[in-house]
Design a protein around this motif. Structure first.
Motif, short mmCIF file in Angstrom:
data_model
loop_
_atom_site.label_atom_id
_atom_site.label_comp_id
_atom_site.label_asym_id
_atom_site.label_seq_id
_atom_site.Cartn_x
_atom_site.Cartn_y
_atom_site.Cartn_z
N ASN A 105 8.93 1.53 4.33
CA ASN A 105 9.04 3.17 5.26
C ASN A 105 8.71 4.11 4.31
O ASN A 105 8.42 4.29 3.24
N THR A 127 8.50 8.60 4.37
CA THR A 127 8.96 9.71 4.80
C THR A 127 8.31 11.00 4.09
O THR A 127 7.93 10.79 3.00
N THR A 170 7.73 14.19 2.54
CA THR A 170 8.91 14.85 1.54
C THR A 170 8.38 16.42 1.26
O THR A 170 9.03 17.22 0.49
N ALA A 207 6.77 5.91 10.80
CA ALA A 207 7.51 6.11 9.77
C ALA A 207 7.89 4.61 9.15
O ALA A 207 8.04 4.37 7.74
N LEU A 248 4.36 12.19 0.33
CA LEU A 248 5.25 10.89 0.90
C LEU A 248 6.03 10.19 -0.12
O LEU A 248 5.63 10.09 -1.17
#
Length: 357
Positions: free
Chosen positions: A203, A205, A207, A216, A241
């Protein structure tokens, strides 16, 4: 006489008496236990010996009595048991020496770890916690002890283990303009033996920086790799990320930097400096081409065409550039007499002025 179960006697079991005395030499009893011997000759009364105790001899043979089992990489194998026996196949219970195991067939180039050398207890050596780090089919173990030679086990397989770590292969510390798609972010998932783990979930994300991801969630391929498509945010500055892998306790961060978009240009493509009969349209509708800083055409730029007083355009006043970067007005009709201008403008670009007479 009496004999232990399965026991037998070999050697010179028949002898000729000399002066009434028969001597038997080289007699051997093969099995551990208690024995008596019986001597007989013709019609003479038989004679029975006292009890003879036979104990195990020194080890001359070695064998796997519990062989290795198939495991996952770096998974502890169930106990492996090796037994030492004497020439009569009795367990060499008096032996307490060292017994060692290692890899014989090694199809994966693995390393055997754990307690690979132990002291026998009453002729039996038990190996616990053995592990192999690399995937492969057809591994075998070899066991050996001084005086007993060596023996090879049956085959076993080491398969890929559970995810234990995830790391970055490529894509960190990139620098690009805002709203730009970066080179793929490639992640690898491995087990405790550093073997790639297929079909693992990874995964990503965003940030920091406000960028976006095409997806994702990704799944690793046969090489244990997964990739992400990351586009930087609209504002210049640090981008970040966070990567996490299912089954792995800790993830990691991927950094990038977004800079202000490079300035492109808008230029005349066609239709400038034309002549036409009063109050008629020019032969070639004016057009502009929009390119980026590296001269690649830019599509989707809204270009507005504004005619000077006395002249008119046909079609919409605002036209978007196509995939070739070109925007063309529908038509431009000049006024009654004199020179006229047509201005093409777009946000972020220097305007272009066409002249017609």
């Amino acid at each position: 006489g009496s004999a232990a179960a399965g026991g037998g006697i070999t050697g010179g079991t028949s002898a000729t008496a000399i002066a009434g005395i028969a001597t038997f030499s080289g007699l051997q009893l093969n099995k551990v236990g208690s024995y008596t011997l019986v001597a007989s000759s013709g019609t003479l009364t038989t004679a029975t010996s006292g009890t003879i105790a036979v104990t195990p001899g020194p080890p001359t043979k070695i064998a796997f009595t519990t062989g290795p089992s198939s495991i996952k990489a770096m998974q502890a194998m169930p106990p492996v048991v090796v037994t030492l026996s004497d020439a009569g196949d009795n367990v060499a219970t008096g032996f307490s020496g060292t017994v060692a195991v290692g890899l014989s067939s090694n199809p994966g180039g693995g390393t055997l770890s754990g307690g690979t050398s132990v002291s026998a207890v009453a002729g039996v050596a038990t190996f616990t916690g053995l592990t192999v780090n690399k995937v492969g089919a057809g591994y075998t173990l070899v066991a050996g002890a001084s005086g007993a030679g060596a023996t090879i086990s049956g085959g076993f397989t080491v398969s890929v283990g559970n995810p234990a770590s995830c790391g970055l292969v490529s894509g960190s510390n990139q620098a690009a303009a805002v709203s730009t798609t970066l080179a793929p972010i490639v992640v690898v998932v491995t087990d405790a033996g550093s073997n790639p783990v297929p079909s693992a979930s990874v995964n990503a994300t965003v940030t920091q920086g406000g960028g976006s991801l095409a997806a994702a969630l990704a799944t690793t391929n046969a090489q244990g790799r997964a990739s992400f498509t990351w586009t930087t945010g609209a504002a210049a500055g640090p981008q970040q990320l966070r990567i996490s892998c299912a089954g792995v306790a800790t993830g990691f961060t991927v950094n990038a930097t977004a800079s202000s978009a490079p300035v492109g240009s808008m230029q005349v493509f066609g239709g400038n400096n034309q002549f036409a009969v009063a109050s008629t349209a020019v032969l070639t509708p004016p057009s502009v081409i929009v390119t980026d800083a590296t001269h690649n055409p830019v599509s989707g730029v809204a270009v507005t065409f504004t005619p000077s007083a006395g002249s008119t355009i046909t079609g919409p006043a605002t036209v978007a550039t196509g995939s070739n970067g070109i925007a063309t007005v529908g038509g431009w009709t000049l006024g009654a007499t004199g020179s006229f201008t047509l201005t093409a403008s777009a946000t972020g670009y220097t305007s272009v002025v066409f002249t017609g007479t």
